[in-house]
Design an enzyme around this catalytic site. Structure first.
Site, PDB file in Angstrom:
ATOM      1  N   LYS A 140      61.993  70.045 -12.702  1.00 23.05           N
ATOM      2  CA  LYS A 140      60.653  69.935 -13.290  1.00 23.05           C
ATOM      3  C   LYS A 140      60.147  71.260 -13.844  1.00 23.05           C
ATOM      4  CE  LYS A 140      58.489  68.129  -9.740  1.00 23.05           C
ATOM      5  NZ  LYS A 140      57.378  67.565  -8.965  1.00 23.05           N
ATOM      6  N   LYS A 199      52.501  72.906  -3.239  1.00 23.33           N
ATOM      7  CA  LYS A 199      51.380  72.027  -2.882  1.00 23.33           C
ATOM      8  C   LYS A 199      50.880  72.259  -1.463  1.00 23.33           C
ATOM      9  CE  LYS A 199      52.447  67.913  -1.343  1.00 23.33           C
ATOM     10  NZ  LYS A 199      52.895  66.495  -1.149  1.00 23.33           N
ATOM     11  N   SER A 247      54.725  58.772  -7.531  1.00 29.35           N
ATOM     12  CA  SER A 247      54.392  57.647  -8.416  1.00 29.35           C
ATOM     13  C   SER A 247      55.490  56.592  -8.456  1.00 29.35           C
ATOM     14  CB  SER A 247      54.117  58.158  -9.833  1.00 29.35           C
ATOM     15  OG  SER A 247      55.235  58.858 -10.334  1.00 29.35           O
ATOM     16  N   TYR A 305      52.379  52.107  -3.086  1.00 27.83           N
ATOM     17  CA  TYR A 305      51.895  53.090  -4.059  1.00 27.83           C
ATOM     18  C   TYR A 305      50.523  52.668  -4.580  1.00 27.83           C
ATOM     19  CZ  TYR A 305      51.065  55.208  -8.589  1.00 27.83           C
ATOM     20  OH  TYR A 305      50.462  55.839  -9.647  1.00 27.83           O
ATOM     21  N   LYS A 316      46.530  54.478  -4.001  1.00 26.21           N
ATOM     22  CA  LYS A 316      45.561  54.778  -5.055  1.00 26.21           C
ATOM     23  C   LYS A 316      44.290  53.943  -4.889  1.00 26.21           C
ATOM     24  CE  LYS A 316      48.030  57.764  -7.429  1.00 26.21           C
ATOM     25  NZ  LYS A 316      47.579  59.163  -7.609  1.00 26.21           N
ATOM     26  N   LYS A 333      61.895  62.184 -14.536  1.00 30.30           N
ATOM     27  CA  LYS A 333      61.410  61.083 -13.713  1.00 30.30           C
ATOM     28  C   LYS A 333      62.466  60.046 -13.345  1.00 30.30           C
ATOM     29  CE  LYS A 333      57.364  59.414 -13.995  1.00 30.30           C
ATOM     30  NZ  LYS A 333      56.125  58.718 -14.429  1.00 30.30           N
ATOM     31  N   ARG A 387      64.507  56.880 -12.865  1.00 33.01           N
ATOM     32  CA  ARG A 387      64.250  55.450 -13.071  1.00 33.01           C
ATOM     33  C   ARG A 387      62.773  55.151 -13.338  1.00 33.01           C
ATOM     34  NH1 ARG A 387      64.632  52.752  -6.969  1.00 33.01           N
ATOM     35  NH2 ARG A 387      62.959  54.005  -6.037  1.00 33.01           N
ATOM     36  N   PHE A 402      64.593  43.478 -19.910  1.00 33.11           N
ATOM     37  CA  PHE A 402      64.687  42.349 -18.994  1.00 33.11           C
ATOM     38  C   PHE A 402      64.575  41.026 -19.754  1.00 33.11           C
ATOM     39  CE2 PHE A 402      62.633  45.091 -15.479  1.00 33.11           C
ATOM     40  CZ  PHE A 402      63.877  45.581 -15.109  1.00 33.11           C
TER      41      PHE A 402
END
Length: 332
Positions: free
Chosen positions: A39, A54, A80, A140, A144, A179, A181, A202
């Site tokens: 990253k 962090k 995420s 996830y 949030k 990122k 997948r 798909f």
């Protein structure tokens, strides 16, 4: 005084850092977790004054090291991965960490802008920032969702403080190559076409024909602009949808991605029917692992965002993916 961007080496965070730089703002403390070291590449062309892990950052703010020294925190850091099943990790990383930052910002009167998610809506067919339409399908989304509920309480208790949450829909664009997948379908389509000369989507599901499931795809450049709009307006608070305001199909993304690649070869654009007929687009079985956890349709209601004064147009898939493919051709 500093501006802090968490998740600064990530996808949206690094785009925000770059957007700040383009305004001439460089007094930025970048906060992230570089355990996945690749990253760092997202920050090479960015100007910052410091980088902190962090965990180091949290320890320092709790110890008072930054009291009176920060104007704003743009909190983009989170796990995420919607397929992550370790709920304890997800809640500690996404919910608890965010709570510490939120309460510190309220105590210090610091602007707090953070990443929420359209995953808070789950299978709801209505994407409006109201509790009755929210029902996450995975942990996830729950991490949030729960934080958004606390934010609503804090906003009622602290009406003069700025707290802004952005419910990001399907964001795509530059600086997401790390990122894997979880990168956008546009990025995967680009890689597939470059490697195999065709792209895969798909098969039909949830009553939609092959590749016709629809999402609100939003270009990351627009996401950064909205963040900076609220940074400029500390009097504005709330939780806001951040999408394009339109649902487009995965087929639309594939067509735009393939035609972007063809343009780089000086080849003519093709229609969806032509892509199918020439074997440049094929459909694969819908994964068992996604059944019951998949949003087949999303479309952000932007009424609240527009009412807050943000009136710039959002890129269509055709516009945004075209820009993105040009960037990928130069940088990947």
């Amino acid at each position: 005084m500093y501006i802090v961007v968490t998740g600064a080496a990530g996808f949206i965070g690094s785009n925000i850092v770059k957007a700040l730089n383009e305004r001439g703002i460089t007094n930025i403390i970048a906060v992230d977790n570089l355990t996945k070291a690749d990253k760092f590449k997202n920050l090479i062309d960015c100007d910052i004054v410091d980088y902190l892990d962090k965990n180091d950052f949290i320890e320092r703010i709790q110890a008072g090291h930054f009291d009176g020294e920060i104007d704003a925190i743009l909190h983009e850091g989170a796990c995420s991965d919607t397929m992550e099943t370790d709920g304890r990790y997800m809640m500690e990383n996404n919910y608890r960490y965010s709570m510490i930052l939120l309460d510190w910002c309220l105590d210090q009167d610091v602007q707090f802008l953070y990443a929420s998610s359209a995953a808070t809506y789950g299978s709801s067919g209505t994407f409006k920032e109201e509790r009755q339409y929210e029902g996450p399908l995975n942990v996830y989304g729950y991490s949030k969702f729960l934080f958004d509920q606390i934010v609503r309480q804090r906003l009622a208790q602290n009406p003069s403080s700025q707290i802004v949450g952005f419910r990001y829909f399907n964001v795509y664009g530059p600086r997401e190559t790390h990122k894997g997948r979880m990168a956008s379908v546009a990025f995967h389509n680009f890689n597939q076409f470059r490697a195999d000369g065709k792209v895969k989507l798909f098969e039909g599901s949830h009553g939609y024909p092959d590749g016709d499931q629809q999402r609100d795809f939003v270009f990351v450049g627009d996401v950064a602009k909205v963040n900076l709009f609220f940074l400029d307006h500390p009097e504005k608070s709330g939780i806001f949808n951040l999408g394009s305001g339109r649902a487009q199909s995965f087929n639309d993304v594939a067509v735009a991605a393939v035609n972007g690649c063809r343009k780089a070869r000086s080849e003519s654009a093709l229609s969806l029917e032509e892509l199918r007929a020439q074997g440049l687009l094929e459909y694969v079985a819908f994964p068992e692992a996604l059944k019951g956890k998949y949003q087949a349709f999303t479309q952000a209601d932007l009424g609240k965002l527009r009412a807050a004064g943000y009136d710039a147009p959002m890129a269509t898939v055709e516009e945004g993916v075209s820009q993105y493919i040009e960037w990928l051709q130069r940088n990947v």
